[in-house]
Motif scaffolding. Structure first.
Motif, PDB file in Angstrom:
ATOM      1  N   GLU A 267       0.894  -1.095   0.101  1.00  0.00           N
ATOM      2  CA  GLU A 267       0.041  -0.019  -0.020  1.00  0.00           C
ATOM      3  C   GLU A 267       0.781   1.246   0.138  1.00  0.00           C
ATOM      4  O   GLU A 267       0.377   2.130  -0.626  1.00  0.00           O
ATOM      5  CB  GLU A 267      -0.909   0.178   0.898  1.00  0.00           C
ATOM      6  CG  GLU A 267      -1.809  -1.035   1.112  1.00  0.00           C
ATOM      7  CD  GLU A 267      -1.484  -2.408   1.872  1.00  0.00           C
ATOM      8  OE1 GLU A 267      -0.099  -2.618   2.143  1.00  0.00           O
ATOM      9  OE2 GLU A 267      -2.130  -3.294   1.671  1.00  0.00           O
ATOM     10  N   ARG A 268       2.087   1.111   0.514  1.00  0.00           N
ATOM     11  CA  ARG A 268       2.931   2.368   0.670  1.00  0.00           C
ATOM     12  C   ARG A 268       4.252   1.833   0.240  1.00  0.00           C
ATOM     13  O   ARG A 268       5.083   2.158   0.988  1.00  0.00           O
ATOM     14  CB  ARG A 268       2.804   3.099   1.978  1.00  0.00           C
ATOM     15  CG  ARG A 268       1.589   3.483   2.460  1.00  0.00           C
ATOM     16  CD  ARG A 268       1.546   4.039   3.943  1.00  0.00           C
ATOM     17  NE  ARG A 268       2.490   5.368   3.724  1.00  0.00           N
ATOM     18  CZ  ARG A 268       2.678   6.205   4.665  1.00  0.00           C
ATOM     19  NH1 ARG A 268       2.179   6.019   6.056  1.00  0.00           N
ATOM     20  NH2 ARG A 268       3.407   7.462   4.588  1.00  0.00           N
ATOM     21  N   PRO A 269       4.374   1.619  -1.096  1.00  0.00           N
ATOM     22  CA  PRO A 269       5.769   1.032  -1.376  1.00  0.00           C
ATOM     23  C   PRO A 269       6.836   2.424  -1.615  1.00  0.00           C
ATOM     24  O   PRO A 269       6.336   3.641  -1.909  1.00  0.00           O
ATOM     25  CB  PRO A 269       5.499   0.813  -2.974  1.00  0.00           C
ATOM     26  CG  PRO A 269       4.103   1.442  -3.496  1.00  0.00           C
ATOM     27  CD  PRO A 269       3.441   1.663  -2.183  1.00  0.00           C
ATOM     28  N   ASP A 270       7.901   1.915  -1.140  1.00  0.00           N
ATOM     29  CA  ASP A 270       9.136   3.017  -1.046  1.00  0.00           C
ATOM     30  C   ASP A 270       9.671   3.192  -2.526  1.00  0.00           C
ATOM     31  O   ASP A 270      10.889   2.559  -2.847  1.00  0.00           O
ATOM     32  CB  ASP A 270      10.166   2.786  -0.059  1.00  0.00           C
ATOM     33  CG  ASP A 270      11.313   3.722   0.141  1.00  0.00           C
ATOM     34  OD1 ASP A 270      10.921   5.089  -0.536  1.00  0.00           O
ATOM     35  OD2 ASP A 270      12.376   3.509   0.685  1.00  0.00           O
ATOM     36  N   LEU A 271       9.068   3.858  -3.315  1.00  0.00           N
ATOM     37  CA  LEU A 271       9.510   4.083  -4.860  1.00  0.00           C
ATOM     38  C   LEU A 271      10.927   5.042  -4.834  1.00  0.00           C
ATOM     39  O   LEU A 271      10.599   6.180  -4.630  1.00  0.00           O
ATOM     40  CB  LEU A 271       8.400   4.386  -5.721  1.00  0.00           C
ATOM     41  CG  LEU A 271       7.109   3.509  -5.893  1.00  0.00           C
ATOM     42  CD1 LEU A 271       5.961   4.086  -6.372  1.00  0.00           C
ATOM     43  CD2 LEU A 271       7.940   2.386  -6.945  1.00  0.00           C
ATOM     44  N   VAL A 272      11.924   4.263  -5.231  1.00  0.00           N
ATOM     45  CA  VAL A 272      12.947   5.069  -5.384  1.00  0.00           C
ATOM     46  C   VAL A 272      13.285   5.417  -6.782  1.00  0.00           C
ATOM     47  O   VAL A 272      13.432   4.827  -7.615  1.00  0.00           O
ATOM     48  CB  VAL A 272      14.144   4.510  -4.951  1.00  0.00           C
ATOM     49  CG1 VAL A 272      15.614   5.112  -4.792  1.00  0.00           C
ATOM     50  CG2 VAL A 272      14.074   3.958  -3.170  1.00  0.00           C
ATOM     51  N   PRO A 273      13.478   6.554  -7.212  1.00  0.00           N
ATOM     52  CA  PRO A 273      13.548   7.150  -8.488  1.00  0.00           C
ATOM     53  C   PRO A 273      15.053   6.561  -9.129  1.00  0.00           C
ATOM     54  O   PRO A 273      16.053   6.497  -8.331  1.00  0.00           O
ATOM     55  CB  PRO A 273      13.627   8.562  -8.600  1.00  0.00           C
ATOM     56  CG  PRO A 273      14.055   9.172  -7.260  1.00  0.00           C
ATOM     57  CD  PRO A 273      13.354   7.942  -6.505  1.00  0.00           C
ATOM     58  N   VAL A 274      15.149   6.041 -10.410  1.00  0.00           N
ATOM     59  CA  VAL A 274      16.391   5.606 -10.794  1.00  0.00           C
ATOM     60  C   VAL A 274      16.931   6.843 -11.626  1.00  0.00           C
ATOM     61  O   VAL A 274      16.456   7.428 -12.602  1.00  0.00           O
ATOM     62  CB  VAL A 274      16.049   4.504 -12.130  1.00  0.00           C
ATOM     63  CG1 VAL A 274      17.439   4.129 -12.781  1.00  0.00           C
ATOM     64  CG2 VAL A 274      15.499   3.294 -11.223  1.00  0.00           C
ATOM     65  N   LYS A 275      18.247   7.091 -11.167  1.00  0.00           N
ATOM     66  CA  LYS A 275      18.565   8.498 -11.602  1.00  0.00           C
ATOM     67  C   LYS A 275      19.633   8.205 -12.838  1.00  0.00           C
ATOM     68  O   LYS A 275      20.404   7.144 -12.978  1.00  0.00           O
ATOM     69  CB  LYS A 275      19.742   9.028 -10.668  1.00  0.00           C
ATOM     70  CG  LYS A 275      19.044   9.315  -9.492  1.00  0.00           C
ATOM     71  CD  LYS A 275      19.926  10.062  -8.384  1.00  0.00           C
ATOM     72  CE  LYS A 275      19.192  10.203  -7.114  1.00  0.00           C
ATOM     73  NZ  LYS A 275      19.840  10.928  -6.088  1.00  0.00           N
ATOM     74  N   THR A 276      19.337   9.131 -13.962  1.00  0.00           N
ATOM     75  CA  THR A 276      20.219   8.921 -14.993  1.00  0.00           C
ATOM     76  C   THR A 276      21.023  10.365 -15.225  1.00  0.00           C
ATOM     77  O   THR A 276      20.213  11.360 -15.073  1.00  0.00           O
ATOM     78  CB  THR A 276      19.572   8.386 -16.297  1.00  0.00           C
ATOM     79  OG1 THR A 276      18.469   9.588 -16.659  1.00  0.00           O
ATOM     80  CG2 THR A 276      18.801   6.985 -16.113  1.00  0.00           C
ATOM     81  N   GLU A 277      22.029  10.076 -16.207  1.00  0.00           N
ATOM     82  CA  GLU A 277      22.666  11.536 -16.495  1.00  0.00           C
ATOM     83  C   GLU A 277      22.218  12.251 -17.559  1.00  0.00           C
ATOM     84  O   GLU A 277      22.373  13.251 -17.735  1.00  0.00           O
ATOM     85  CB  GLU A 277      24.250  11.189 -16.888  1.00  0.00           C
ATOM     86  CG  GLU A 277      24.537  10.137 -18.037  1.00  0.00           C
ATOM     87  CD  GLU A 277      25.578   9.368 -18.004  1.00  0.00           C
ATOM     88  OE1 GLU A 277      26.266   9.432 -19.067  1.00  0.00           O
ATOM     89  OE2 GLU A 277      26.170   8.913 -16.910  1.00  0.00           O
ATOM     90  N   ALA A 278      21.094  11.686 -18.199  1.00  0.00           N
ATOM     91  CA  ALA A 278      20.630  12.190 -19.162  1.00  0.00           C
ATOM     92  C   ALA A 278      19.253  11.565 -19.706  1.00  0.00           C
ATOM     93  O   ALA A 278      19.101  10.403 -19.273  1.00  0.00           O
ATOM     94  CB  ALA A 278      21.285  12.405 -20.730  1.00  0.00           C
TER      95      ALA A 278
END
Length: 700
Positions: A267-278
């Motif tokens: 119900e409350r997933p800890d969604l972490v963004p995938v960082k990209t350089e571009a």
């Protein structure tokens, strides 16, 4: 020409103008945008009568319909989706209107969803389906009348009864099941009353528990983000890794998020963004049983416009710590990748699909170091569909294959033996003799462009009635796929050509960008150069050449029609865009700004106005014969584009060739009943044959 121009109902021309960046733009047929206006209703009725009268002049329409029906008379099966002891797939029997969704268990196939049983009229289509990881439940989506707005239901596979739904406001939504089948993530639009006039946007990712009221679904993702974003969501079969991707409109870049459901709740997933350089277009390949320290793989065009396969770990991917496993290839474009980790394999494998010179090839790589260890033999030079594999770790992968003369068939690759095994049969009809050549020609700015030419003998023995088609947009590649309309045309003695224009994906993202937004005229120049090539090399002549395009390809035909009307004898569009100043007002137009630009930008506006077919129609020009086909239920490209273009051409043309509007009701931009497809194809070919001088006697 064989036709005498029929009288047109005069469409009222308004003095309507709009100011864009200090420029007054006329829109005399603005009233035709309203399908409920009494004037529109009367005008449409007259157009339909005109079409019926003109069609009666064409010879051999029944012959074309019979030839198409014969070419479509083939069993069409989808790649299977194994889940536990069950396997799910669709199959359209020879001549059937729609595919049926079946489950195979213990060697017995059993139907689960047959749209014709729920709606014998054929107006209802199966848009999407997703079995649970265990195979005991099935989520499926049906839409009616061509609008593509679906109702999502859940079926108990054992009993065949619906146990959940309907859930509305979905449109081919992904369904990401959690283990045990008690809940799934999916994508749904907000209630329409919250955003009047923007009902087709404002999507959100929700968690739905089977058997509960959809009003109680938990909002997971999308709040506060751009209204045109599309979302995709997946969960690994073990229920650990949740991925969410976001794409704004039809942009070719994605944003990614990853959540470990072992350390956060569903119900409350800890969604972490995938960082990209571009900005890049990237997707995950994560297998069940993966820990944060285990490898995961990514298909990406980050720093690789033609695509590469990278490897990282679940714990490190969000920080951008990726390592190239399979490098970008200068001569091929990466289309798909599947990871095989079955215990029976000598070593883990990656199966990779490439597009080389607009045809598919498959290579096999060692997953530890990326080196190529094998190639997968294919039936010919054609197109491979999406790779499908089990939700758990395994040794095999399924895919579809087709080419210009081969109906789609399903093949299975076994990573243990390297063998390819046919899973579904071929066409039950005999394909005509067709010779396919791929040529390279030079566009107006010196760019080399490829084109397929299909003909009875493979050489330009004499000028023949020829159909040229193309697309040139959204990174979509024109590759060899089964074309019953092309086979019928060639069987009658004609030539069929497919141009692989800039704007497509045939040579990667750079090829796409070379034909999008401010570069759009280059696409039209590529198409015009294809016309010049076919005429100069003796394949056809201006009085025997017809052009055909659908959707964005219809825009392509519209620009050729208005920029070079003297080079062609006939033009057919299906669900086309023509008013590029007003395209953002209707359908899914706002989603396409990345491709075309926006009138709100002064530079984009000038570019759009320069080529907008509706605005380039000129008085006293002898336009060729034109057939504008629309689907009344189309919610992507509003039929008003074709209504306005039809009125403009009928008013302006000084020639005797007809300008016709063909309306198909209860059908939309996507899937349709087979009889509806055959009907529009038959009218298209009969119209072109009539105006290009091709006799259908060769079909008998």
């Amino acid at each position: 020409m064989h036709s005498v121009r029929s009288p047109y109902l005069v469409a009222e021309r308004l003095t309507w103008t709009e100011d864009h960046h200090g420029h007054r733009v006329a829109d005399p047929y603005r009233w035709l945008e309203d399908p409920d206006d009494e004037r529109t209703t009367a005008w449409m009725a007259a157009q339909e009568r005109l079409f019926v009268d003109e069609r009666a002049r064409w010879h051999g329409t029944d012959d074309w319909r019979a030839a198409l029906t014969d070419s479509f008379r083939t069993i069409m099966t989808s790649p299977p989706q194994p889940r536990g002891a069950r396997t799910f797939f669709t199959r359209r029997e020879a001549g059937a209107e729609h595919p049926t969704l079946l489950v195979s268990e213990g060697g017995v196939d059993r139907p689960l969803v047959n749209p014709m049983l729920s709606d014998p009229s054929g107006r209802t289509v199966l848009e999407a389906w997703h079995p649970s990881a265990e195979g005991d439940l099935l989520a499926f989506q049906l839409s009616t009348g061509g609008v593509e707005d679906s109702l999502l239901r859940t079926l108990d596979v054992t009993s065949g009864t619906v146990v959940d739904g309907p859930v509305d406001r979905v449109r081919r939504s992904p369904v990401a099941w959690l283990p045990t089948g008690k809940a799934y993530y999916y994508v749904r639009r907000l209630p329409p009353e919250l955003n009047p006039g923007e009902e087709r946007y404002h999507r959100r990712v929700y968690l739905h528990r089977v058997g509960s009221d959809p009003a109680e679904d938990v909002l997971i993702f999308g709040e506060g983000r751009h209204k045109t974003e599309f979302y995709w969501v997946t969960v690994t079969a073990d229920g650990r890794w949740l991925t969410v991707s976001a794409t704004r409109g039809t942009e070719r870049t994605t944003e990614l998020w990853l959540a470990d459901l072992h350390t956060s709740s569903a119900e409350r997933p800890d969604l972490v963004p995938v960082k990209t350089e571009a900005p890049a277009r990237t997707s995950f390949r994560i297998c069940p049983g993966t820990s944060p320290e285990d490898p995961i793989w990514l298909r990406t065009d980050l720093a690789a416009p033609r695509g590469r396969v990278a490897v990282t770990t679940a714990g490190a991917c969000t920080s951008g710590q990726w390592r190239t496993l399979i490098a970008e290839r200068p001569e091929a474009v990466l289309d798909d990748v599947a990871v095989l980790l079955g215990e029976e394999l000598e070593s883990p494998l990656a199966v990779v699909v490439w597009n080389r010179n607009s045809t598919s090839e498959i290579t096999v790589h060692d997953l530890t170091d990326g080196r190529q260890v094998a190639t997968v033999p294919l039936p010919g030079s054609g197109t491979v569909g999406r790779l499908v594999q089990r939700s758990e770790r395994d040794h095999e992968v399924w895919f579809s294959y087709s080419d210009f003369v081969t109906a789609p068939c399903v093949l299975r690759y076994d990573g243990r033996t390297g063998h390819v095994i046919p899973l579904s049969g071929r066409s039950s009809t005999e394909a005509p003799t067709v010779e396919t050549r791929q040529v390279t020609y030079t566009s107006h700015d010196g760019t080399s462009v490829r084109m397929f030419i299909l003909s009875p003998g493979g050489v330009p023995d004499r000028p023949r009635p020829t159909i040229l088609t193309g697309y040139g947009g959204f990174g979509i590649s024109m590759t060899p796929t089964y074309r019953p309309d092309a086979l019928a045309w060639i069987r009658a003695g004609g030539v069929w050509a497919v141009a692989c224009l800039r704007g497509g994906g045939e040579d990667g993202e750079q090829w796409h960008r070379a034909g999008m937004r401010l570069n759009k005229q280059k696409v039209f120049d590529d198409f015009d150069a294809a016309i010049d090539y076919l005429i100069a090399h003796g394949w056809t002549g201006p009085d025997q050449l017809g052009i055909v395009g659908e959707s964005n390809g219809g825009l392509l035909v519209g620009t050729a029609l208005t920029q070079h009307p003297g080079k062609i004898a006939a033009a057919v569009t299906i669900a086309a865009l023509f008013d590029m100043i007003g395209y953002e007002r209707s359908g899914m137009g706002p989603s396409w700004r990345a491709e075309y630009g926006s009138v709100d930008d002064p530079v984009d506006f000038r570019n759009l106005l320069a080529y907008s077919p509706y605005h380039r129609v000129r008085d006293s020009v002898a336009y060729p014969a034109v057939l504008l086909a629309v689907q009344a239920g189309d919610t992507r490209v509003d039929p008003c584009h074709s209504r306005k273009m039809c009125a403009a051409l009928q008013h302006a043309t000084s020639g005797t060739a007809p300008v016709l509007l063909r309306v198909e009701r209860d059908v939309g931009h996507g899937r349709a009943a087979l009889s509806r497809i055959v009907a529009v194809f038959a009218d298209k070919l009969a119209f072109l044959a009539h105006h290009l001088g091709l006799s259908p006697t060769g079909l008998r």
